[in-house]
Scaffold this motif. Structure first.
Motif, PDB file in Angstrom:
ATOM      1  N   LEU A   1      26.296  -5.350  16.070  1.00 35.34           N
ATOM      2  CA  LEU A   1      27.238  -5.357  14.946  1.00 35.34           C
ATOM      3  C   LEU A   1      26.523  -5.019  13.642  1.00 35.34           C
ATOM      4  O   LEU A   1      27.084  -4.329  12.785  1.00 35.34           O
ATOM      5  CB  LEU A   1      27.936  -6.717  14.850  1.00 35.34           C
ATOM      6  N   VAL A   2      25.285  -5.492  13.490  1.00 35.57           N
ATOM      7  CA  VAL A   2      24.507  -5.114  12.301  1.00 35.57           C
ATOM      8  C   VAL A   2      24.320  -3.594  12.294  1.00 35.57           C
ATOM      9  O   VAL A   2      24.454  -2.940  11.254  1.00 35.57           O
ATOM     10  CB  VAL A   2      23.139  -5.826  12.279  1.00 35.57           C
ATOM     11  N   GLY A   3      24.048  -3.038  13.484  1.00 31.69           N
ATOM     12  CA  GLY A   3      23.912  -1.583  13.594  1.00 31.69           C
ATOM     13  C   GLY A   3      25.179  -0.883  13.123  1.00 31.69           C
ATOM     14  O   GLY A   3      25.135   0.091  12.363  1.00 31.69           O
ATOM     15  N   VAL A   4      26.330  -1.404  13.555  1.00 32.59           N
ATOM     16  CA  VAL A   4      27.610  -0.815  13.154  1.00 32.59           C
ATOM     17  C   VAL A   4      27.781  -0.906  11.641  1.00 32.59           C
ATOM     18  O   VAL A   4      28.216   0.042  10.976  1.00 32.59           O
ATOM     19  CB  VAL A   4      28.763  -1.533  13.881  1.00 32.59           C
ATOM     20  N   LEU A   5      27.391  -2.052  11.097  1.00 33.92           N
ATOM     21  CA  LEU A   5      27.491  -2.257   9.649  1.00 33.92           C
ATOM     22  C   LEU A   5      26.633  -1.227   8.906  1.00 33.92           C
ATOM     23  O   LEU A   5      27.056  -0.651   7.891  1.00 33.92           O
ATOM     24  CB  LEU A   5      27.008  -3.671   9.319  1.00 33.92           C
ATOM     25  N   ILE A   6      25.434  -0.985   9.427  1.00 33.59           N
ATOM     26  CA  ILE A   6      24.548  -0.002   8.796  1.00 33.59           C
ATOM     27  C   ILE A   6      25.194   1.385   8.856  1.00 33.59           C
ATOM     28  O   ILE A   6      25.175   2.143   7.889  1.00 33.59           O
ATOM     29  CB  ILE A   6      23.165   0.000   9.493  1.00 33.59           C
ATOM     30  N   GLU A   7      25.803   1.687   9.996  1.00 31.09           N
ATOM     31  CA  GLU A   7      26.458   2.989  10.138  1.00 31.09           C
ATOM     32  C   GLU A   7      27.553   3.125   9.087  1.00 31.09           C
ATOM     33  O   GLU A   7      27.659   4.140   8.394  1.00 31.09           O
ATOM     34  CB  GLU A   7      27.048   3.115  11.547  1.00 31.09           C
ATOM     35  N   ARG A   8      28.375   2.085   8.984  1.00 30.79           N
ATOM     36  CA  ARG A   8      29.499   2.107   8.050  1.00 30.79           C
ATOM     37  C   ARG A   8      29.051   2.266   6.606  1.00 30.79           C
ATOM     38  O   ARG A   8      29.662   2.999   5.835  1.00 30.79           O
ATOM     39  CB  ARG A   8      30.300   0.796   8.166  1.00 30.79           C
ATOM     40  N   THR A   9      27.969   1.541   6.237  1.00 32.92           N
ATOM     41  CA  THR A   9      27.620   1.495   4.820  1.00 32.92           C
ATOM     42  C   THR A   9      26.680   2.611   4.400  1.00 32.92           C
ATOM     43  O   THR A   9      26.772   3.099   3.281  1.00 32.92           O
ATOM     44  CB  THR A   9      26.962   0.152   4.467  1.00 32.92           C
ATOM     45  N   THR A  10      25.760   3.021   5.282  1.00 30.40           N
ATOM     46  CA  THR A  10      24.777   3.999   4.814  1.00 30.40           C
ATOM     47  C   THR A  10      24.911   5.364   5.475  1.00 30.40           C
ATOM     48  O   THR A  10      24.595   6.361   4.864  1.00 30.40           O
ATOM     49  CB  THR A  10      23.335   3.498   5.031  1.00 30.40           C
ATOM     50  N   PHE A  11      25.355   5.409   6.732  1.00 25.32           N
ATOM     51  CA  PHE A  11      25.382   6.703   7.411  1.00 25.32           C
ATOM     52  C   PHE A  11      26.699   7.436   7.200  1.00 25.32           C
ATOM     53  O   PHE A  11      26.723   8.601   6.849  1.00 25.32           O
ATOM     54  CB  PHE A  11      25.125   6.526   8.913  1.00 25.32           C
ATOM     55  N   ARG A  12      27.817   6.707   7.417  1.00 25.09           N
ATOM     56  CA  ARG A  12      29.100   7.390   7.392  1.00 25.09           C
ATOM     57  C   ARG A  12      29.422   8.038   6.036  1.00 25.09           C
ATOM     58  O   ARG A  12      29.816   9.211   6.014  1.00 25.09           O
ATOM     59  CB  ARG A  12      30.229   6.436   7.814  1.00 25.09           C
ATOM     60  N   PRO A  13      29.245   7.298   4.908  1.00 23.07           N
ATOM     61  CA  PRO A  13      29.624   7.930   3.641  1.00 23.07           C
ATOM     62  C   PRO A  13      28.877   9.239   3.403  1.00 23.07           C
ATOM     63  O   PRO A  13      29.452  10.201   2.894  1.00 23.07           O
ATOM     64  CB  PRO A  13      29.231   6.887   2.591  1.00 23.07           C
TER      65      PRO A  13
END
Lengths: 406, 344, 316
Positions: free
Chosen positions: C90-102
């Protein structure tokens, strides 16, 4: 620091009330800088030092501070690097401290101490044990005995425990200045005692796997293993030595001299011999008080790093009292206070938790008594204690032999 | 003002030196090469200065240069003014060390660059990381670099200046020279060749630009700057050891360039100045009286948490970096229409 | 080198190699989809270890905001291991959402994502220290109850000793590797993942929900990383907030050697580097840490696509 949010212990509460009673309300505090590593991967050592310094400030303010004027610690984080240490030193100097306790690492001291030297601010090094620290300048002194005096005691004690020792395996963290300096002393001691030094094995403080080094050494049948590193790597090395079948004695360096090693090597920590410059069981008034307050706050016995930081603050406090009695602090401006404080502190003798100490004119510590402790782990394999097994009185001996550069 | 210099004098010097390092990473990036080797060259430069100033330049017998080099060095020391007190380490010799360090780094860069610069993108970045790490382990094991303890007691040109602010007489001209150099470069034939390689290597090669020559040139220019900065930093820090050139430093310098902006030479400089100052600014903010306890404690102990988030989200908020060529042009001609901005 | 010593060093190499491999799997999964190295993976690995520590009901130390905090319950270790992996995922998903996706949405330079993930790594590591302090934490020794600390596969005279916990790590690494391979080759989602890694644009034109798959990849990467963190923590204790970061650099060498984005390659790369480090002569052990990077440098010059990789792609 952080703990103060959660639990103001009864002791510290009592001390605060005591401060109010003993010290005039309007007296302006005298500021002492504490610049140690509170972040980065040496944060653990720095956190122990902050605790020791804060206890010292409470304790001496409770006793009336500097003839009625309280002392105030200005604590700044040096992090783990040289630039951080210089920044922290500059910050506390600008805040008008009369002296600085710090930094945590010898490498940082080589960078930051010249700053204090040029600004003519006295520095007491609480944990810099490498060669050449007091020699940085006239304003640099240390309460941490040099490694050449402390470390050999553990090897000699190991020989007392097991006179059959012949072959010695030495491991050290090659990227740590302290361990590099310490291993030089260990290797000289081994050779001087007529023992056989097996090929020295190096590692890095960031390593976690030491099976290569151990496999290199075990076929040579060592009787004694000496480990210089920090808590995490040193602890893992000890654990893997035991797991791979080593059964002889183990001597740990000063970097392993902390309860933080217990969770790392767990039950395998049992029996490690570590030379000490401080013993919580040393009996004098100030150490009993220090030990009680520390135990009350932290629920364990004080480690060496806290004891030395306490002693660092104590040296400043007692030298300031002396200076106030002889010259009068209110007759001096800040620069003159710093200057005369430096001269004064080098001339006094202090009864500290480390025992009775004084300084050479160069700023090197004269310390009479050293100890060797052995780790004893409890049944649960998670907690343990340092049991003092040997006390070495060096005042009886001649001046220690000079050690060549490592 | 005195108070300000006591607290921030050293920081200002460090900011300038870090800005030079940012430019050193920017140069290969101009030619489309992501190199993280800057800390390696920085470390080499520092060791050169540390060894020369503690062992070679001191008047101890047997530690001098062979003639006529020694005469030259002695001559330099007399030609360049000594420090105000007249007893410090000659500034001229610091400059000599910077030149030697820079040249050595340039040479190493050519040797490493010729094979390595065939690589692109992340592969080149990884190769340069490997270079920095191997160099770190080697410097831990060479007798001349002093192992983990390193080399300390580096002589000071300004022995009485605790703040180190006096180094401004070297650091500021050095930074300005580097900036002027890159500014001129961006407008020169060679610089335009770099940029052409970055934008489209195939097209640039078709136009007759020699890719290997220009890439190695950009890489070596960056190495010279990093080496010179290292030589000076060794004096500023009083000590030099293997921890000066690490992967962490690579990343930090990359962050300067990316946050500041990688399309104009001003970007890396601004990025370096801001990011180097940030932790110290947070330290001072935490010390402001009247902050709620929990906030002061977080600013003090959580400085690096804030720092990390600022880098992460700084990139999100300014994907082109803080300074872009477009922004600079807009400043110049406020009425001119905005050029379209797109992904890099 | 004597034969027993040689064999012992080979075994040592295989066991540390399996640690490198299980760490590098997380890197390589994300690289295979996005062509980007997620530098925050080391922090996720570390957090997985701390999550498991908390979930088995252990108490935190004196430093940090969570001083002396403890969950009111304690899960058995195997359950906590998996739950810790899920939380790390879930932390990985959070990182994706906040830093990778935008950044991906804007079509930004992959370099920016690299720096952004590094910023995240710095923030997470220091957040860990802020919450639980810098001390080492270890799982109670009862976790491997009944097992001896090491097993001798040789004779008492010629010992060949393997630490039990290393055998556990090697077995679990193998299970994860087989599981991942089956998932990617045999399931519909796995095949969609492969399509995205071949060509994201075409895949989304074919109606594959790229965003959902990328989130899934980050979850799996975090999950594997979290489990790896716990297992390595079991082997060498959680040595502090920088625990996982120490493996981050070696992990880079591993994935390059094996072939970037290649799952069996990551395992092979890990084993090769582990063995190479252990076959160094005893007198040269001081250079052990440089071996991985020397190999990395040479491989990049000679065969940049790695052992199992295909011809070089020009993704940045």
């Amino acid at each position: 620091m952080k703990k103060s949010f959660f639990a103001v212990s009864s002791v510290s509460l009592a001390l605060m009330l005591g401060v109010g009673a003993a010290i005039a309300q309007d007296a302006e505090p005298i500021r002492i800088g504490v610049a140690v590593a509170q972040t980065s991967n040496v944060a653990l050592l720095g956190q122990e030092q902050v605790i020791g310094a804060e206890i010292a400030a409470q304790y001496f303010n409770d006793l009336g501070g500097i003839n009625g004027r309280p002392i105030e610690l200005v604590i700044q984080d040096t992090a783990g690097d040289e630039a951080g240490a210089i920044n922290a030193f500059n910050t506390v100097i600008a805040e008008g401290v009369v002296g600085i306790v710090g930094p945590t690492l010898s490498q940082q001291a080589f960078a930051a101490d010249p700053i204090a030297e040029a600004a003519r601010v006295p520095v007491i090094a609480p944990s810099n044990t490498a060669r050449g620290i007091p020699e940085i300048g006239a304003y640099i002194a240390r309460v941490s005995a040099p490694v050449a005096l402390v470390a050999p005691n553990a090897v000699r004690t190991a020989l007392e425990f097991d006179p059959e020792i012949q072959r010695v395996a030495v491991f050290f963290a090659q990227n740590d200045a302290f361990a590099t300096s310490e291993t030089g002393t260990f290797q000289e001691t081994v050779t001087a005692l007529g023992l056989e030094l097996l090929p020295v094995q190096t590692f890095q403080t960031t390593d976690t796997d030491f099976t290569t080094q151990i496999t290199n050494i075990l076929p040579l049948n060592p009787d004694l293993a000496i480990v210089s590193g920090l808590a995490a790597d040193g602890g893992n090395l000890v654990r893997q030595l035991r797991e791979l079948g080593y059964e002889g004695l183990i001597v740990g360096g000063n970097g392993l001299n902390t309860a933080n090693i217990f969770p790392v090597c767990q039950a395998f920590c049992d029996g490690i011999l570590i030379a000490q410059a401080y013993s919580y069981s040393y009996e004098n008034e100030v150490n009993s008080a220090f030990r009680d307050i520390y135990f009350e706050q932290q629920g364990k016995e004080p480690p060496q790093f806290s004891g030395q930081a306490f002693a660092g603050v104590q040296v400043f406090v007692e030298a300031l009292i002396e200076l106030d009695n002889t010259v009068g602090l209110d007759t001096l401006d800040l620069a003159a206070t710093r200057d005369q404080l430096n001269t004064t502190l080098l001339g006094l003798t202090y009864d500290t938790p480390l025992g009775v100490i004084s300084f050479t004119p160069e700023g090197e510590i004269n310390q009479g008594t050293f100890y060797v402790a052995q780790i004893s782990m409890n049944e649960d394999g998670q907690t343990g204690s340092f049991v003092f097994v040997n006390t070495i009185d060096v005042t009886a001996e001649a001046t220690p032999e000079a050690t060549p550069a490592s | 003002m005195d108070q300000f210099i006591t607290t921030y004098g050293f920081l200002i010097i460090m900011m300038m030196l870090q800005a030079v390092l940012a430019l050193s990473l920017y140069l290969p990036l101009m030619a489309g090469q992501l190199s993280l080797a800057t800390p390696g060259f920085f470390a080499i430069g520092g060791y050169v200065a540390a060894v020369l100033s503690t062992q070679k330049f001191l008047p101890a017998p047997g530690t001098t240069f062979p003639e006529p080099l020694q005469s030259f060095v002695t001559w330099l020391a007399t030609v360049f003014p000594l420090t105000p007190t007249g007893q410090g380490f000659p500034i001229g010799l610091v400059l000599v060390e910077m030149v030697i360090g820079g040249l050595l780094c340039g040479l190493v860069a050519i040797l490493i660059g010729l094979p390595a610069l065939r690589l692109r993108g992340i592969y080149l970045a990884l190769a340069t990381i490997a270079f920095v790490e191997v160099l770190r382990v080697v410097s831990l094991n060479l007798p001349i670099t002093g192992g983990a303890i390193g080399i300390f007691g580096i002589p000071q040109p300004f022995p009485t200046d605790a703040t180190k602010f006096s180094y401004i007489v070297i650091a500021l001209p050095f930074l300005l020279l580097c900036m002027a150099y890159v500014y001129r470069l961006e407008r020169s034939r060679v610089g335009r060749a770099f940029i052409a390689l970055r934008e489209d290597e195939l097209a640039a090669t078709a136009m007759g630009i020699n890719p290997t020559y220009h890439k190695v040139l950009a890489f070596a220019m960056g190495a010279v700057m990093a080496g010179m900065a290292g030589a000076m930093t060794a004096h500023v820090l009083n000590t030099w050891n293997a921890r000066q050139g690490t992967f962490d430093a690579s990343i930090l310098i990359l962050a300067y360039v990316i946050i500041g902006g990688s399309r104009t030479f001003l970007g890396p400089v601004v990025g370096a100045l801001l990011l180097t100052a940030l932790p110290e600014v947070l330290r001072q903010v935490a010390g402001i009286d009247g902050l709620p306890d929990f906030l002061a404690a977080f600013l003090r102990d959580g400085r690096l948490v804030i720092y990390g988030f600022l880098i992460a989200f700084g990139v999100l908020s300014f994907p082109q970096g803080l300074l872009t060529p477009e922004l600079l042009k807009r400043k110049k001609k406020a009425s001119a229409p905005l050029p379209p901005t797109g992904g890099g | 080198m004597e034969l027993t010593t040689l064999l012992q060093q080979l075994i040592n190499g295989l066991s540390i190699g399996s640690v490198y491999a299980i760490f590098a799997l997380g890197y390589t999964l994300i690289f295979s989809i996005l062509g980007i190295i997620n530098f925050a993976h080391g922090a996720v690995f570390t957090m997985g270890a701390y999550f498991t520590y908390a979930l088995i009901g252990s108490r935190f130390g004196f430093n940090g905001i969570f001083a002396n905090a403890q969950l009111p319950f304690g899960l058995p270790f195997p359950l906590a291991l998996i739950a810790g992996g899920v939380l790390a995922g879930l932390v990985g998903v959070l990182i994706e959402r906040t830093t990778f996706r935008p950044l991906r949405r804007r079509g930004a330079d992959p370099l920016l994502t690299l720096v952004s993930s590094l910023g995240m790594a710095v923030a997470l590591v220091n957040l860990i220290q802020y919450f639980v302090g810098a001390e080492a934490y270890s799982y109670p020794s009862s976790v491997l109850a009944g097992l001896p600390p090491s097993i001798n596969f040789g004779t008492p005279e010629k010992p060949l000793i393997v630490r039990t916990v290393q055998i556990v790590i090697a077995i679990i690494s193998l299970i994860i590797l087989v599981g991942l391979t089956l998932f990617i080759n045999k399931t519909k989602t796995g095949r969609a993942l492969r399509a995205v890694s071949e060509d994201g644009t075409t895949a989304s034109l074919l109606g594959i929900n790229t965003d959902r798959l990328i989130v899934l990849t980050f979850f799996i990467s975090g999950f594997v990383g979290g489990i790896a963190g716990t297992l390595v923590g079991l082997s060498v204790t959680i040595t502090g907030p920088y625990f996982g970061i120490a493996f981050g650099l070696k992990g880079l060498a591993v994935i390059v050697l094996g072939g970037m984005g290649n799952i069996p390659g990551a395992v092979l790369g890990g084993l090769v580097i582990g063995i190479a480090e252990n076959l160094l002569p005893a007198s040269a052990v001081a250079y052990k840490d440089a071996i991985a990077f020397a190999i990395l440098f040479i491989v990049l010059l000679v065969r940049p696509q790695g052992i199992l990789g295909r011809a070089q792609i020009t993704k940045v």
